[in-house]
Design an enzyme around this catalytic site. Sequence first.
Site, PDB file in Angstrom:
ATOM      1  N   ALA A  94       0.765  -1.291  -0.059  1.00 56.32           N
ATOM      2  CA  ALA A  94      -0.042  -0.113   0.099  1.00 56.32           C
ATOM      3  C   ALA A  94       0.976   1.435   0.044  1.00 56.32           C
ATOM      4  O   ALA A  94       1.671   1.164   0.609  1.00 56.32           O
ATOM      5  CB  ALA A  94      -0.856  -0.041   1.136  1.00 56.32           C
ATOM      6  N   LYS A  95       0.499   2.428  -0.671  1.00 52.18           N
ATOM      7  CA  LYS A  95       1.197   3.370  -0.586  1.00 52.18           C
ATOM      8  C   LYS A  95       0.544   4.340   0.138  1.00 52.18           C
ATOM      9  O   LYS A  95      -0.495   5.194  -0.076  1.00 52.18           O
ATOM     10  CB  LYS A  95       1.129   4.059  -2.232  1.00 52.18           C
ATOM     11  CG  LYS A  95       1.995   5.191  -2.404  1.00 52.18           C
ATOM     12  CD  LYS A  95       1.798   5.678  -3.820  1.00 52.18           C
ATOM     13  CE  LYS A  95       2.744   6.844  -4.186  1.00 52.18           C
ATOM     14  NZ  LYS A  95       4.372   6.504  -4.198  1.00 52.18           N
ATOM     15  N   THR A  96       0.785   4.369   1.521  1.00 52.80           N
ATOM     16  CA  THR A  96       0.224   5.176   2.610  1.00 52.80           C
ATOM     17  C   THR A  96       0.966   6.126   3.038  1.00 52.80           C
ATOM     18  O   THR A  96       2.156   6.153   2.708  1.00 52.80           O
ATOM     19  CB  THR A  96       0.124   3.915   3.874  1.00 52.80           C
ATOM     20  OG1 THR A  96       1.295   3.845   4.425  1.00 52.80           O
ATOM     21  CG2 THR A  96      -0.733   2.743   3.557  1.00 52.80           C
ATOM     22  N   TYR A 135       5.807   7.304   4.603  1.00 51.02           N
ATOM     23  CA  TYR A 135       6.921   8.342   4.079  1.00 51.02           C
ATOM     24  C   TYR A 135       7.686   9.053   5.279  1.00 51.02           C
ATOM     25  O   TYR A 135       8.637   9.908   4.831  1.00 51.02           O
ATOM     26  CB  TYR A 135       6.250   9.336   3.072  1.00 51.02           C
ATOM     27  CG  TYR A 135       6.137   8.469   1.709  1.00 51.02           C
ATOM     28  CD1 TYR A 135       7.035   8.634   0.748  1.00 51.02           C
ATOM     29  CD2 TYR A 135       5.007   7.781   1.382  1.00 51.02           C
ATOM     30  CE1 TYR A 135       6.948   7.737  -0.508  1.00 51.02           C
ATOM     31  CE2 TYR A 135       4.779   6.973   0.415  1.00 51.02           C
ATOM     32  CZ  TYR A 135       5.651   6.927  -0.490  1.00 51.02           C
ATOM     33  OH  TYR A 135       5.409   6.150  -1.472  1.00 51.02           O
TER      34      TYR A 135
END
Length: 322
Positions: free
Chosen positions: A160-162, A166
Site C-alpha cells: 500500500a502507498k500509505t 513516508y
Amino acid sequence: MTPLYDRDGWIWQDGEWLPWREATTHLLTHTLHYGMGCFEGVRAYEGPSGTHLFRVAEHTRRLLDSAHALDMPLAFTANDLIEAQRDCLKKNALTNAYLKPTVYFGAEGMGLRAKGLTVHAMIAAWDLGDYISPEAASIGLRALTSSWARHHVNVSLCRAKTNGHYVNSMLALNTAVKAGFDETIMLDTEGYVAEASAANIFLLRDGVLHTPEVTSCLQGITRDSVIRLAREVLKLDVQERRITRDELYTADEAFLTGTAAEILPLRELDGRHVGARAGAPPPTQPIADDSVTAQLQRLYRRVVRGETGNELQAFSGWLTPV
C-alpha cells in the site's frame, strides 16, 4: 517559488470542485494526526496527439487497493476517479502535470479508537517542473546507504502507498542530503537492498538487469514499465531477486525509477563510483548514449509522450487521452 497553497486553480474533493485557495480541511482531521491515509502520484504528459495520463488505470487501482487494505471504504469507483483526474487537468488548463489523488479520514473523532470517521478523496494537479536538476539526471545521482531500514512485511502494508510510510523515507533522505548526497538507498530489515527514498532501483551486470523482489519495496508502476520495456524492446533478461549492497558497488550500471523521478542514473553509492571499470566514463560525465540506462530513458520518454510508432505500439494502452 510560489507556495502550493497560494495559486489559482481548482481541486476536486468528494465529487465537487473547490477553488484552490479554499480547498482546506480541519486541523483535527484524523489523517493529519495519525498518518492513516493513502495517495498516488500520477503524471500527465503532452505529446504529438495531445495530453495523456500515463498508466492512470494502474495508479487508480493501486489507490483503491491501498484504501481497501487500510479498511477505508471509498464511495467512488475507479472510473469516477479516472474521470476526475482527466477533468482536473482540463479545469486547470494543464498539459504536463503531476496529480496527487489522496484518500483520508475526516475530523469526526480523535484517537486510535475513533469511530464514525468519514472517508474523503481529493485530487490536485500542478506543473511539477524538474524533479531534479537536468545535470544530475544526465550524470547521475550520488547516494548514501541509509541506517534506517525499510518497512518489514509484518510491520506495515508494504504493497500500500500509505501516507505514514513516508516518515521512514524522509528520515533516510534527510540524513543523506545533510551529508551532501542527492539520494539514499534503503535496505530491508535483513540487510538486502529495498529501494531509494521514493523510487525503485535497478542494476545491470553482464547484460542482465536485476531489481529487488517486491517484499519491503513498493510495487512501482514505473518499475513495471521499465521491466516490460527492457524485456520486450531491448530483449534483456530481467531478474527480480534479493540484492546485496555490494552488488550495487560492482554493477556495470544502476538507476532509479519512479513516477516523479522517471529514470535517473545512479553514479555513486557510499563513495564508490558505479561502473568504475575499464572503459567506464568519469563520474562527472553524462552516461553513455549506448548504455542500457540511456536507452531506457529514451524509450520511456517516447512512450509517456505517445511517440510510440510501430516499435512501441504495444504500449499505447498505457496512455489515457485527456
